[in-house]
Design a protein around this motif. Structure first.
Motif: not given
Length: 87
Positions: A48-57, A59-65
């Motif tokens: 849940n924490v990881l899903y919520k954090k990855m949706k924050q703006n 972190y979106r640009k520099s995230l290794d999806r």
């Protein structure tokens, strides 16, 4: 993914999302995560924490999806195994 690599990826991802500080005792945290991976509530909360954090703006640009996707898939497998074990 072996357990040691999974734990290292969890720590790196949590540090990236600023869930935990970078200057903590990593051996203590590794032991706690290894123990926590046997508990379905811990795994679900981590997901849940990881899903919520990855949706924050921010972190979106520099995230290794791809890396995050592999980690989430491994955690979902663990969660499912724990859920079926408890039935």
């Amino acid at each position: 993914m072996d357990q040691y690599r999974l734990v290292r990826e969890i720590i790196k991802t949590c540090q990236y999302f600023k869930v935990m500080e970078k200057d903590i005792n990593s051996l203590f945290v590794e032991k706690k995560i290894i123990d926590g991976l046997e508990d379905i509530i811990f795994v679900e909360n981590l997901l849940n924490v990881l899903y919520k954090k990855m949706k924050q703006n921010k972190y979106r640009k520099s995230l290794d999806r791809n890396r995050l996707k592999r980690l989430l898939i491994e955690l979902e497998k663990i969660r499912l195994n724990l859920e079926f074990k408890g039935v």
